[in-house]
Scaffold this active site. Structure first.
Site, PDB file in Angstrom:
ATOM      1  N   ASP A   1       0.863  -1.178   0.000  1.00 57.03           N
ATOM      2  CA  ASP A   1       0.000   0.000   0.000  1.00 57.03           C
ATOM      3  C   ASP A   1       0.900   1.228   0.000  1.00 57.03           C
ATOM      4  O   ASP A   1       2.102   1.132  -0.290  1.00 57.03           O
ATOM      5  CB  ASP A   1      -0.970  -0.015   1.189  1.00 57.03           C
ATOM      6  CG  ASP A   1      -0.258  -0.134   2.534  1.00 57.03           C
ATOM      7  OD1 ASP A   1       0.912   0.288   2.629  1.00 57.03           O
ATOM      8  OD2 ASP A   1      -0.876  -0.651   3.488  1.00 57.03           O
ATOM      9  N   ALA A   2       0.348   2.378   0.356  1.00 54.63           N
ATOM     10  CA  ALA A   2       1.128   3.615   0.270  1.00 54.63           C
ATOM     11  C   ALA A   2       2.332   3.614   1.204  1.00 54.63           C
ATOM     12  O   ALA A   2       3.341   4.271   0.920  1.00 54.63           O
ATOM     13  CB  ALA A   2       0.224   4.810   0.578  1.00 54.63           C
TER      14      ALA A   2
ATOM     15  N   LYS B   1     -13.332  -0.947  -2.168  1.00 54.42           N
ATOM     16  CA  LYS B   1     -12.333   0.019  -1.691  1.00 54.42           C
ATOM     17  C   LYS B   1     -11.019  -0.238  -2.408  1.00 54.42           C
ATOM     18  O   LYS B   1     -10.595  -1.396  -2.517  1.00 54.42           O
ATOM     19  CB  LYS B   1     -12.138  -0.096  -0.173  1.00 54.42           C
ATOM     20  CG  LYS B   1     -11.210   0.989   0.387  1.00 54.42           C
ATOM     21  CD  LYS B   1     -11.195   0.963   1.910  1.00 54.42           C
ATOM     22  CE  LYS B   1     -10.300  -0.113   2.464  1.00 54.42           C
ATOM     23  NZ  LYS B   1     -10.246  -0.093   3.940  1.00 54.42           N
TER      24      LYS B   1
ATOM     25  N   LYS C   1      -6.810   1.234  -2.847  1.00 58.43           N
ATOM     26  CA  LYS C   1      -5.756   1.996  -2.186  1.00 58.43           C
ATOM     27  C   LYS C   1      -5.335   3.194  -3.040  1.00 58.43           C
ATOM     28  O   LYS C   1      -5.300   3.117  -4.277  1.00 58.43           O
ATOM     29  CB  LYS C   1      -4.541   1.102  -1.925  1.00 58.43           C
ATOM     30  CG  LYS C   1      -4.822  -0.085  -1.017  1.00 58.43           C
ATOM     31  CD  LYS C   1      -5.098   0.338   0.414  1.00 58.43           C
ATOM     32  CE  LYS C   1      -5.253  -0.866   1.321  1.00 58.43           C
ATOM     33  NZ  LYS C   1      -5.404  -0.489   2.739  1.00 58.43           N
TER      34      LYS C   1
ATOM     35  N   ASN D   1      -3.874   5.157   3.755  1.00 59.29           N
ATOM     36  CA  ASN D   1      -2.964   4.561   4.740  1.00 59.29           C
ATOM     37  C   ASN D   1      -2.005   5.567   5.376  1.00 59.29           C
ATOM     38  O   ASN D   1      -0.800   5.328   5.477  1.00 59.29           O
ATOM     39  CB  ASN D   1      -2.182   3.401   4.139  1.00 59.29           C
ATOM     40  CG  ASN D   1      -3.063   2.188   3.861  1.00 59.29           C
ATOM     41  OD1 ASN D   1      -3.336   1.863   2.704  1.00 59.29           O
ATOM     42  ND2 ASN D   1      -3.529   1.534   4.912  1.00 59.29           N
TER      43      ASN D   1
ATOM     44  N   GLU E   1     -10.288   7.182   3.427  1.00 56.57           N
ATOM     45  CA  GLU E   1      -9.790   6.555   4.665  1.00 56.57           C
ATOM     46  C   GLU E   1      -8.341   6.941   4.960  1.00 56.57           C
ATOM     47  O   GLU E   1      -7.506   6.964   4.061  1.00 56.57           O
ATOM     48  CB  GLU E   1      -9.907   5.042   4.519  1.00 56.57           C
ATOM     49  CG  GLU E   1      -9.528   4.244   5.749  1.00 56.57           C
ATOM     50  CD  GLU E   1      -9.879   2.780   5.599  1.00 56.57           C
ATOM     51  OE1 GLU E   1      -9.181   1.947   6.207  1.00 56.57           O
ATOM     52  OE2 GLU E   1     -10.844   2.452   4.885  1.00 56.57           O
TER      53      GLU E   1
ATOM     54  N   HIS F   1     -12.324  -2.521  11.081  1.00 54.55           N
ATOM     55  CA  HIS F   1     -11.191  -2.885  10.237  1.00 54.55           C
ATOM     56  C   HIS F   1     -10.887  -4.382  10.327  1.00 54.55           C
ATOM     57  O   HIS F   1     -10.758  -4.934  11.421  1.00 54.55           O
ATOM     58  CB  HIS F   1      -9.953  -2.090  10.687  1.00 54.55           C
ATOM     59  CG  HIS F   1      -8.679  -2.561  10.058  1.00 54.55           C
ATOM     60  ND1 HIS F   1      -7.727  -3.286  10.761  1.00 54.55           N
ATOM     61  CD2 HIS F   1      -8.194  -2.426   8.800  1.00 54.55           C
ATOM     62  CE1 HIS F   1      -6.711  -3.562   9.974  1.00 54.55           C
ATOM     63  NE2 HIS F   1      -6.964  -3.055   8.782  1.00 54.55           N
TER      64      HIS F   1
END
Length: 397
Positions: free
Chosen positions: A46-47, A195, A197, A228, A252, A327
């Protein structure tokens, strides 16, 4: 006067012969802890990976707790850790486990505090709290099983199913054509929301990916994005403005998880809802977040210490009219979300499927509460083969 005195004596005699709840209580006589590593077929990014603060995720460490009582009642719960900390959680859980032996399993609130005090010198958040979660969740599972009810029904369900979205097909390591294929497959499977990323160094790449997914899904289908925590306030403001036209259900973690004020300010400034909370590890941290004004709260029962603190978060969140989207760990959170007064969302992750003998039912965009007592899951043979460590306490049943 004599008659009054006679009545007093009569009540005293009745009280002297009555049994108390403590007299008839069940007792915990066996506990087993298992450290299990779940391998992921494809490393996940992810990020946080793109910015260099973390490495790709290749496995997840789970600490399972199994509890049995003198009267033959059983419960199972789990906690987890990603990338690091699994052995630390297991080690701390092993240290505090003996405190539960001989205790009444119904005294869940008392036992949670007792386990907190057992590790108080290490703090009341983070790893020490996460080590409590497997015990607390197992005790709630046991309580619902003893009542022969799904946990959601024991808690007082508001609904029998929860709208459900999928995350696992939209990670940043996945090229856009594959993301679109994953999105189409998820929608065909009956998922209720998607969702993906975001958090690329170049915001225009994020905007293009989100735009293509929105085009594929069409107007109105629930779509969320997750950064993130990889933006500062200025970048987050720009990103939120750029995403306003995509009719997102939420954005988010646009900011650092502990920037409660910043998340509240973004929630006030933009029409698109702001969601955060998954990285917080106590009720107190969530209380600050809720009071700051974010739109969606995203607590994680294994991270906050179990179901006992999660219920406190739910109570405060509902009082302040926050929406709920727990989550990860849908096997636990389905029951909790079903008991929330405001229509919530559930996060779907198929990763955990191999750990359990039972699977949840997805239909018409919603995940349905199973009719099995308790949480409704048991460890698979595959999970047991992945076990890396084991600890037992008390008398084996």
């Amino acid at each position: 006067m004599a008659a009054v005195e006679s009545n007093i004596v009569s009540y005293a005699q009745v009280g002297a012969g009555a049994r108390t709840a403590a007299d008839s209580a069940d007792r915990i006589d066996w506990i087993q802890l298992s450290l299990i590593y779940l391998p992921l077929a494809t490393p996940v990014s992810d990020a946080k990976v793109l910015t260099g603060v973390q490495k790709p995720l290749t496995e997840i460490a789970f600490v399972f707790c199994e509890i049995r009582t003198r009267d033959g009642h059983e419960g199972i719960g789990f906690g987890y850790s990603k990338r690091a900390g699994g052995r630390g959680v297991f080690a701390h859980a092993r240290e505090i486990a003996p405190n539960l032996l001989g205790q009444d399993p119904s005294d869940i609130g008392k036992l949670f505090v007792q386990l907190q005090w057992a590790g108080a010198s290490m703090g009341r958040a983070g790893m020490t709290t996460q080590a409590i979660a497997p015990f607390d969740i197992a005790l709630w599972d046991l309580k619902a099983k003893r009542a022969k009810l799904p946990l959601a029904k024991l808690l007082g369900a508001h609904r029998d199913s929860v709208q459900c979205y999928n995350t696992s097909g939209g990670y940043l390591h996945t090229e856009l054509p594959q993301v679109l294929k994953n999105v189409a497959t998820s929608r065909e499977s009956g998922i209720g929301g998607i969702k993906i990323k975001v958090g690329q160094p170049d915001l225009s790449i994020d905007v293009r990916r989100v735009g293509e997914v929105r085009k594929l899904l069409g107007d109105g289908f629930p779509l969320m994005v997750d950064a993130n925590q990889q933006w500062d306030r200025q970048k987050a403001t720009r990103a939120c403005r750029a995403f306003e036209g995509f009719d997102l259900t939420w954005i988010e973690e646009p900011l650092d998880a502990h920037d409660h004020e910043g998340h509240g300010q973004l929630a006030d400034r933009f029409d698109t809802a702001i969601a955060t909370g998954e990285m917080l590890t106590s009720f107190e941290e969530h209380a600050h977040l809720i009071m700051a004004g974010t739109d969606f709260i995203q607590p994680d029962a294994p991270r906050v210490g179990g179901i006992t603190p999660f219920l406190k978060i739910m109570a405060l969140g509902e009082f302040k009219q926050r929406k709920l989207a727990p989550h990860f760990a849908m096997e636990i959170h389905l029951h909790l979300a079903a008991a929330y007064g405001i229509e919530p969302w559930l996060e779907h992750f198929e990763w955990l499927g191999p750990l359990f003998n039972e699977q949840l039912q997805l239909k018409d965009g919603r995940m349905w509460v199973p009719d099995r007592p308790g949480l409704g899951f048991s460890l698979s043979e595959q999970a047991i083969r992945w076990r890396a460590d084991l600890a037992e306490f008390g008398q084996r049943p």
